[in-house]
Design a protein around this motif. Structure first.
Motif, short mmCIF file in Angstrom:
data_model
loop_
_atom_site.label_atom_id
_atom_site.label_comp_id
_atom_site.label_asym_id
_atom_site.label_seq_id
_atom_site.Cartn_x
_atom_site.Cartn_y
_atom_site.Cartn_z
N SER A 41 0.82 -1.21 0.00
CA SER A 41 0.00 0.00 0.00
C SER A 41 0.85 1.26 0.00
O SER A 41 0.55 2.22 -0.72
N VAL A 42 1.91 1.25 0.80
CA VAL A 42 2.81 2.41 0.86
C VAL A 42 3.51 2.61 -0.49
O VAL A 42 3.60 3.74 -0.99
N ALA A 43 3.97 1.52 -1.08
CA ALA A 43 4.65 1.62 -2.38
C ALA A 43 3.68 2.12 -3.45
O ALA A 43 4.05 2.98 -4.26
N LYS A 48 1.91 6.57 -6.86
CA LYS A 48 0.81 7.45 -7.29
C LYS A 48 1.20 8.92 -7.09
O LYS A 48 1.00 9.74 -7.99
N VAL A 49 1.77 9.23 -5.93
CA VAL A 49 2.15 10.61 -5.62
C VAL A 49 3.24 11.11 -6.57
O VAL A 49 3.23 12.26 -6.99
N THR A 50 4.18 10.22 -6.91
CA THR A 50 5.30 10.63 -7.76
C THR A 50 5.02 10.41 -9.25
O THR A 50 5.90 10.65 -10.07
N GLY A 51 3.83 9.93 -9.56
CA GLY A 51 3.50 9.68 -10.95
C GLY A 51 4.33 8.55 -11.55
O GLY A 51 4.52 8.49 -12.77
N ASP A 56 11.23 2.31 -9.89
CA ASP A 56 12.34 1.37 -9.67
C ASP A 56 12.93 1.50 -8.28
O ASP A 56 13.18 0.49 -7.60
N GLN A 57 13.15 2.74 -7.84
CA GLN A 57 13.70 2.96 -6.51
C GLN A 57 12.71 2.51 -5.43
O GLN A 57 13.11 1.91 -4.43
N ILE A 58 11.45 2.79 -5.64
CA ILE A 58 10.42 2.39 -4.68
C ILE A 58 10.35 0.86 -4.59
O ILE A 58 10.26 0.30 -3.50
N ARG A 62 11.04 -1.39 -1.33
CA ARG A 62 10.00 -2.35 -0.95
C ARG A 62 10.61 -3.75 -0.76
O ARG A 62 10.34 -4.43 0.23
N GLU A 63 11.43 -4.18 -1.67
CA GLU A 63 12.05 -5.50 -1.58
C GLU A 63 12.99 -5.60 -0.37
O GLU A 63 12.99 -6.63 0.32
N ASN A 64 13.76 -4.57 -0.11
CA ASN A 64 14.68 -4.58 1.03
C ASN A 64 13.93 -4.65 2.35
O ASN A 64 14.34 -5.39 3.26
#
Length: 72
Positions: A41-43, A48-51, A56-58, A62-64
């Protein structure tokens, strides 16, 4: 601020005293299910916020985080 410092110290002491139990809970299947939902949900919200500019960074973050919590 002294009240916040006291609460922080108590939380740190509790975690240190119960480190094995905390680690056991964090590596449980239930923690995996809950963390997957929250992290997802956070990702999704961040994308969504960053379009989607930082997808990729998100996904890397998320994986880490996902590797640190739960069983998978």
């Amino acid at each position: 601020m002294a009240g916040l410092d006291d609460i922080t110290k108590k939380a740190q002491d509790f975690i240190e005293e119960n480190k094995d139990k905390v680690e056991e809970v964090l590596k449980s299947e239930q923690a995996e299910d809950i963390s997957d939902k929250i992290i997802g949900s956070v990702a999704d919200a961040a994308n969504k916020v960053t379009g989607g500019k930082f997808a990729d960074q998100i996904d890397d973050v998320r994986e880490n985080i996902d590797k640190s919590i739960g069983t998978e």
